[in-house]
Scaffold this active site. Sequence first.
Site, PDB file in Angstrom:
ATOM      1  CB  SER A  20       0.158  -2.407   4.489  1.00  0.00           C
ATOM      2  OG  SER A  20       1.376  -2.784   4.888  1.00  0.00           O
ATOM      3  CE  LYS A  24       2.898  -5.611   2.822  1.00  0.00           C
ATOM      4  NZ  LYS A  24       2.550  -5.357   3.881  1.00  0.00           N
ATOM      5  CE  LYS A  56      -4.569  -3.991   5.352  1.00  0.00           C
ATOM      6  NZ  LYS A  56      -3.072  -3.121   5.503  1.00  0.00           N
TER       7      LYS A  56
END
Length: 305
Positions: free
Chosen positions: A105, A181, A249
């Site tokens: 990701s 995502k 993140k």
Amino acid sequence: MVYERGMVIIMKIGFIGLGIMGKPMAKNLLQAGHELIVFDLIKESVDDLVTAGAKAAASSKAVAEECPIVITMVQNSPHVKAAVMGAGGVLEGAKPGTILIDMSSIAPAASIEIEKACAQKGVKMIDAPVSGGEPKAIDGSLSIMVGGDKAVFAQVKDDILLKMGASAVYCGAIGAGNTTKLANQVIVACNIAGAAEALTLAKKAGVDPALVFDAIKGGLAGSAVLNAKAPMMLEGDFKPGFRIDLHIKDLANALDTGHEYGSPLPLTAAIMEMFQTLRADGLDKDDHSGLANYYAKVSGEKIGK
């Protein structure tokens, strides 16, 4: 190498990155009958996969030298760039026609940059991040969102992606998987924060939050996130299925992407500050349901134990 064993298509696949998600994903490919060549910086993770039937490689380059299909599953954009484009990376070992499936990701812009470098070497790349956390990685029911060449997606969907996930959906050109995502992670973060806020309200008002959860989970407020994370809040059990530091993140990548395209993300920004408070308190290795601890800190009331 691709061949048939009975009615099953068997492939030689490289897998780079054997962390909390990558390790069970790789094991599911082994269980599907594929031959795996694996690499990770942590020797114990490699040893675990070798015990399960994989073969170890000394570097990402060595993986690509042996495998026509390589999967990367590492933490963030710089890690993928290093594994693919860096010294001893995939592109040093890959042959023209190699397929790279990046399931990390990362920022969509990074996927686009890496794909350009791959194309110069004749390597085909798709970005295919996943959602579902460790439990769904273990049972092979991840949701996989894919960007890149649609023909490459079709080539790997059934025999590779759907051996690790319950669904694999094509979302568009390279980077579209990671954009999807990021959208997923924004929605998950907002759901978790909303659940923590609501259950803290119930507790402060003297109403049992467990009963509130039972009452609302079948209604419009119900969701997969609520069903997975509210019980953790009620138990005070924040053993990570998906760590706060990883969600930080993802939200950082979402905010950067939002700024790039002029898409405001005020809720994401607020939840990012909640996560950063928990990181400052040393709780960033907890599950992201640990947002409940932010509300406990500011309200003086824990939802659960």
